[in-house]
Motif scaffolding. Structure first.
Motif, PDB file in Angstrom:
ATOM      1  N   GLY A 141      17.678  89.402 -43.658  1.00 17.36           N
ATOM      2  CA  GLY A 141      19.167  89.065 -43.795  1.00 17.36           C
ATOM      3  C   GLY A 141      19.788  89.306 -45.002  1.00 17.36           C
ATOM      4  O   GLY A 141      21.576  89.482 -45.349  1.00 17.36           O
ATOM      5  N   MET A 162      19.743  92.404 -36.128  1.00 19.59           N
ATOM      6  CA  MET A 162      18.792  91.925 -37.113  1.00 19.59           C
ATOM      7  C   MET A 162      17.518  91.181 -36.372  1.00 19.59           C
ATOM      8  O   MET A 162      17.345  90.945 -35.079  1.00 19.59           O
ATOM      9  CB  MET A 162      19.797  90.213 -37.583  1.00 19.59           C
ATOM     10  CG  MET A 162      18.864  89.719 -38.089  1.00 19.59           C
ATOM     11  SD  MET A 162      20.190  88.010 -38.717  1.00 19.59           S
ATOM     12  CE  MET A 162      19.092  87.463 -40.189  1.00 19.59           C
ATOM     13  N   LYS A 164      15.070  89.763 -34.769  1.00 24.25           N
ATOM     14  CA  LYS A 164      14.947  88.075 -33.498  1.00 24.25           C
ATOM     15  C   LYS A 164      14.681  87.077 -34.846  1.00 24.25           C
ATOM     16  O   LYS A 164      14.694  86.358 -34.520  1.00 24.25           O
ATOM     17  CB  LYS A 164      14.386  89.400 -32.323  1.00 24.25           C
ATOM     18  CG  LYS A 164      14.995  87.269 -31.612  1.00 24.25           C
ATOM     19  CD  LYS A 164      14.470  87.985 -30.366  1.00 24.25           C
ATOM     20  CE  LYS A 164      15.307  88.825 -29.568  1.00 24.25           C
ATOM     21  NZ  LYS A 164      14.204  88.654 -28.576  1.00 24.25           N
ATOM     22  N   TYR A 167      16.425  86.085 -37.320  1.00 24.88           N
ATOM     23  CA  TYR A 167      17.785  85.709 -37.013  1.00 24.88           C
ATOM     24  C   TYR A 167      17.147  84.262 -36.168  1.00 24.88           C
ATOM     25  O   TYR A 167      18.507  83.477 -36.463  1.00 24.88           O
ATOM     26  CB  TYR A 167      18.283  86.547 -35.476  1.00 24.88           C
ATOM     27  CG  TYR A 167      18.978  86.859 -34.611  1.00 24.88           C
ATOM     28  CD1 TYR A 167      20.685  87.164 -35.230  1.00 24.88           C
ATOM     29  CD2 TYR A 167      19.766  85.579 -33.252  1.00 24.88           C
ATOM     30  CE1 TYR A 167      21.652  86.766 -34.395  1.00 24.88           C
ATOM     31  CE2 TYR A 167      20.396  85.165 -32.963  1.00 24.88           C
ATOM     32  CZ  TYR A 167      21.723  86.083 -33.696  1.00 24.88           C
ATOM     33  OH  TYR A 167      23.221  85.949 -33.120  1.00 24.88           O
ATOM     34  N   PRO A 171      19.626  81.044 -39.577  1.00 28.45           N
ATOM     35  CA  PRO A 171      21.049  81.655 -39.137  1.00 28.45           C
ATOM     36  C   PRO A 171      22.059  81.328 -40.096  1.00 28.45           C
ATOM     37  O   PRO A 171      23.099  82.101 -40.125  1.00 28.45           O
ATOM     38  CB  PRO A 171      20.970  80.170 -38.100  1.00 28.45           C
ATOM     39  CG  PRO A 171      19.842  78.869 -39.077  1.00 28.45           C
ATOM     40  CD  PRO A 171      19.005  80.156 -39.399  1.00 28.45           C
ATOM     41  N   ARG A 173      22.051  83.354 -42.863  1.00 22.63           N
ATOM     42  CA  ARG A 173      22.148  84.126 -43.642  1.00 22.63           C
ATOM     43  C   ARG A 173      23.461  85.064 -42.004  1.00 22.63           C
ATOM     44  O   ARG A 173      24.196  86.167 -42.535  1.00 22.63           O
ATOM     45  CB  ARG A 173      20.676  85.124 -43.849  1.00 22.63           C
ATOM     46  CG  ARG A 173      20.434  84.811 -44.777  1.00 22.63           C
ATOM     47  CD  ARG A 173      20.051  85.582 -45.702  1.00 22.63           C
ATOM     48  NE  ARG A 173      19.981  85.370 -47.345  1.00 22.63           N
ATOM     49  CZ  ARG A 173      18.448  84.687 -47.196  1.00 22.63           C
ATOM     50  NH1 ARG A 173      17.897  85.288 -47.471  1.00 22.63           N
ATOM     51  NH2 ARG A 173      18.456  84.348 -48.529  1.00 22.63           N
ATOM     52  N   ARG A 174      23.090  85.298 -40.968  1.00 25.49           N
ATOM     53  CA  ARG A 174      23.560  85.099 -40.316  1.00 25.49           C
ATOM     54  C   ARG A 174      25.200  84.494 -40.539  1.00 25.49           C
ATOM     55  O   ARG A 174      26.105  86.097 -40.070  1.00 25.49           O
ATOM     56  CB  ARG A 174      23.052  85.037 -38.672  1.00 25.49           C
ATOM     57  CG  ARG A 174      24.147  85.763 -37.631  1.00 25.49           C
ATOM     58  CD  ARG A 174      23.514  84.329 -36.539  1.00 25.49           C
ATOM     59  NE  ARG A 174      23.767  83.944 -36.179  1.00 25.49           N
ATOM     60  CZ  ARG A 174      22.208  82.777 -35.239  1.00 25.49           C
ATOM     61  NH1 ARG A 174      21.512  82.730 -35.646  1.00 25.49           N
ATOM     62  NH2 ARG A 174      23.409  81.881 -35.410  1.00 25.49           N
ATOM     63  N   SER A 175      25.352  83.780 -40.600  1.00 25.90           N
ATOM     64  CA  SER A 175      26.893  83.169 -40.827  1.00 25.90           C
ATOM     65  C   SER A 175      27.417  83.908 -41.806  1.00 25.90           C
ATOM     66  O   SER A 175      28.955  84.160 -41.359  1.00 25.90           O
ATOM     67  CB  SER A 175      26.116  82.179 -41.170  1.00 25.90           C
ATOM     68  OG  SER A 175      25.839  81.352 -40.186  1.00 25.90           O
ATOM     69  N   GLN A 178      29.028  87.291 -40.597  1.00 26.35           N
ATOM     70  CA  GLN A 178      29.935  86.939 -40.054  1.00 26.35           C
ATOM     71  C   GLN A 178      31.022  87.152 -40.358  1.00 26.35           C
ATOM     72  O   GLN A 178      32.228  86.965 -39.946  1.00 26.35           O
ATOM     73  CB  GLN A 178      29.670  85.849 -38.943  1.00 26.35           C
ATOM     74  CG  GLN A 178      28.542  86.828 -37.755  1.00 26.35           C
ATOM     75  CD  GLN A 178      27.587  85.709 -37.226  1.00 26.35           C
ATOM     76  OE1 GLN A 178      27.650  84.723 -37.482  1.00 26.35           O
ATOM     77  NE2 GLN A 178      27.466  86.401 -36.181  1.00 26.35           N
ATOM     78  N   VAL A 184      26.547  91.011 -35.844  1.00 31.47           N
ATOM     79  CA  VAL A 184      25.576  90.782 -35.930  1.00 31.47           C
ATOM     80  C   VAL A 184      24.771  91.194 -34.665  1.00 31.47           C
ATOM     81  O   VAL A 184      25.119  89.933 -33.895  1.00 31.47           O
ATOM     82  CB  VAL A 184      25.327  89.640 -37.165  1.00 31.47           C
ATOM     83  CG1 VAL A 184      23.229  89.727 -36.862  1.00 31.47           C
ATOM     84  CG2 VAL A 184      25.599  89.722 -37.661  1.00 31.47           C
ATOM     85  N   THR A 185      23.283  91.444 -34.066  1.00 34.48           N
ATOM     86  CA  THR A 185      23.010  91.145 -33.330  1.00 34.48           C
ATOM     87  C   THR A 185      21.273  91.641 -33.568  1.00 34.48           C
ATOM     88  O   THR A 185      20.943  91.804 -34.264  1.00 34.48           O
ATOM     89  CB  THR A 185      22.891  92.781 -32.470  1.00 34.48           C
ATOM     90  OG1 THR A 185      24.215  93.145 -31.575  1.00 34.48           O
ATOM     91  CG2 THR A 185      22.525  92.670 -30.791  1.00 34.48           C
ATOM     92  N   ALA A 186      20.852  89.826 -32.390  1.00 36.88           N
ATOM     93  CA  ALA A 186      19.384  90.126 -32.942  1.00 36.88           C
ATOM     94  C   ALA A 186      18.654  91.387 -31.963  1.00 36.88           C
ATOM     95  O   ALA A 186      18.373  91.605 -30.929  1.00 36.88           O
ATOM     96  CB  ALA A 186      18.787  88.776 -31.941  1.00 36.88           C
TER      97      ALA A 186
END
Length: 452
Positions: A141, A162, A164, A167, A171, A173-175, A178, A184-186
């Motif tokens: 990420g 990202m 899976k 991902y 979480p 890094r995903r935030s 966003q 962002v898609t797993a």
């Protein structure tokens, strides 16, 4: 009493104005990437459908040693560059080594890693070409976080695939992505042909960078006014990262020393090349004898145990064929916490340099890397990213050799990012739940045999 300088900074005016292209100075140039349809050497125009033209031209440029950094990119660099060169007195003391250990602290960037150096450049060139949308993949990420920041800075829409397992493991890094406005898609996902094929064959597949790259390229090719961007492996990415080593060169002069050993962790090669190539040019052109060590995970050992051959950069076979050390584009890596180092292949420049023995590689077990990262945190006060822990582990090995021989070698490594968003990995390590993954020779041979 003499005071010891801990950190060395360059003023904004000293931020590099050019990137360094080592291909121009290499005696043996990297072999050409091949167009998979024709098996002919790739031309920049072959890459124009996927990448911004300027980036495609940089990718295959083997003649210009210096490439100007656009002023708009340097302005963005001023938000966090120069990054400090730090003398690791605390680590030296903890190890009881006579070695002088320095690290370039790339963790101070707004997204916590070196990845922004290329993200800003790639977003700029896409914007210049009139592109409105970009796609990418990300492992741990860090690249996705950097590109989401850069995309917003230049007014681009970004879609990230990202891996899976990351991902789910990371979480936050995903935030971050966003928060900067990225989608962002797993990966693997059901949103692409490549993803659907993999999920149909392997319903519980936890993903790989190769899969995520396939999905990102497919989306770019099927979306109007969209280009694909990449966070490591390719030559233009490593080119942008040379700001690290070029700054470090000047900072080492301020410290009155020159490195005997330069170390970077290794996933695809961008941060290793970024710290190493500016120093390596003195080995090539002036006969200096600095050693360069790439530190990769034992669970994904393409440099130490892979095979040099032409292979795809992604799982579905959408990319050009790259001459590289590889475990095979069908390689499914173990679910280690250094998610950014789980790529199956190595960049073409690094692969050629390794063949020519201008650099060396070591593989580091997962537990050894976290041992090293924890010691570093306690000695220097910075919790390093799991990826960076591999470089620290390699530096500690070299420092311990100096302890045995009594040599005062100068060791420089790249601290490519901090680990404050990776504390779930440290939790597992501290609770004794982490384990080492080692590949057998049979597994590697079987995987490479499938490529024939």
């Amino acid at each position: 009493m003499t005071t010891k300088t801990k950190r060395f900074f360059l003023p904004e005016s000293e931020i590099p104005t050019q990137w360094y292209n080592i291909q121009a100075d290499m005696v043996n140039k990297p072999m050409p990437p091949l167009n998979p349809a024709t098996r002919e050497p790739l031309k920049p125009s072959d890459l124009y459908p996927i990448f911004a033209k300027a980036l495609a031209d940089q990718e295959l440029n083997q003649t210009d040693a210096w490439i100007d950094i656009p002023e708009a990119v340097r302005e963005q660099y001023k938000n966090y560059r120069s990054t400090p060169l730090v003398r690791a007195y605390g680590l030296e003391k903890a190890l009881g080594t006579p070695a002088h250990i320095y690290f370039k602290n790339e963790s101070v960037s707004p997204v916590g890693s070196h990845k922004l150096n290329s993200a800003v450049a790639q977003a700029y060139y896409c914007k210049q070409e009139g592109v409105t949308n970009i796609t990418t993949e990300t492992g741990a990420g860090q690249w996705g976080a950097a590109l989401s920041y850069a995309a917003k800075a230049f007014g681009l829409e970004l879609a990230v695939y990202m891996v899976k397992i990351s991902y789910e493991q990371k979480p936050y890094r995903r935030s971050i992505m966003q928060t900067f406005g990225a989608q962002v898609t797993a990966s693997p996902s059901m949103s692409t042909k490549a993803g659907r094929k993999i999920l149909t064959e392997h319903p519980n597949y936890q993903g790989s960078l190769g899969t995520a790259i396939s999905e990102a390229i497919e989306l770019a090719m099927s979306t109007p006014n969209c280009k694909y961007t990449l966070g490591s492996v390719l030559s233009h990415v490593t080119l942008h990262q040379t700001v690290i080593g070029l700054e470090a060169e000047k900072q080492m002069q301020m410290a009155g020393e020159y490195p005997d050993i330069v170390i970077g962790c290794f996933g695809g090669g961008s941060n290793f090349g970024g710290i190493s190539f500016p120093f390596m040019r003195h080995n090539i052109l002036e006969g200096k004898k600095t050693r360069f060590i790439a530190a990769e995970p034992s669970s994904c050992p393409k440099l130490t145990r892979g095979q040099f051959r032409y292979d795809f950069g992604d799982e579905a076979g959408y990319t050009p064929l790259l001459p590289m050390f590889t475990l095979g584009h069908n390689f499914a890596p173990a679910h280690i916490h250094a998610g950014g180092l789980r790529y199956h292949g190595a960049g073409v420049i690094v692969s050629q340099l390794l063949k020519d023995k201008l650099m060396e590689a070591v593989d580091i077990d997962q537990l050894e890397s976290f041992d090293a990262g924890t010691l570093f945190a306690q000695a220097e006060g910075i919790i390093p990213a799991p990826e960076s822990c591999h470089a620290i582990a390699a530096a500690i090995k070299e420092a311990n050799k100096c302890k045995e021989t009594g040599e005062e070698k100068v060791i420089l490594f790249n601290l490519s990012g901090h680990g404050l968003i990776d504390m779930a990995a440290y939790d597992k390590y501290l609770s004794g739940d982490l384990q080492n993954y080692a590949l057998s020779d049979e597994e590697i041979a079987k995987n490479l045999a499938e490529l024939e």
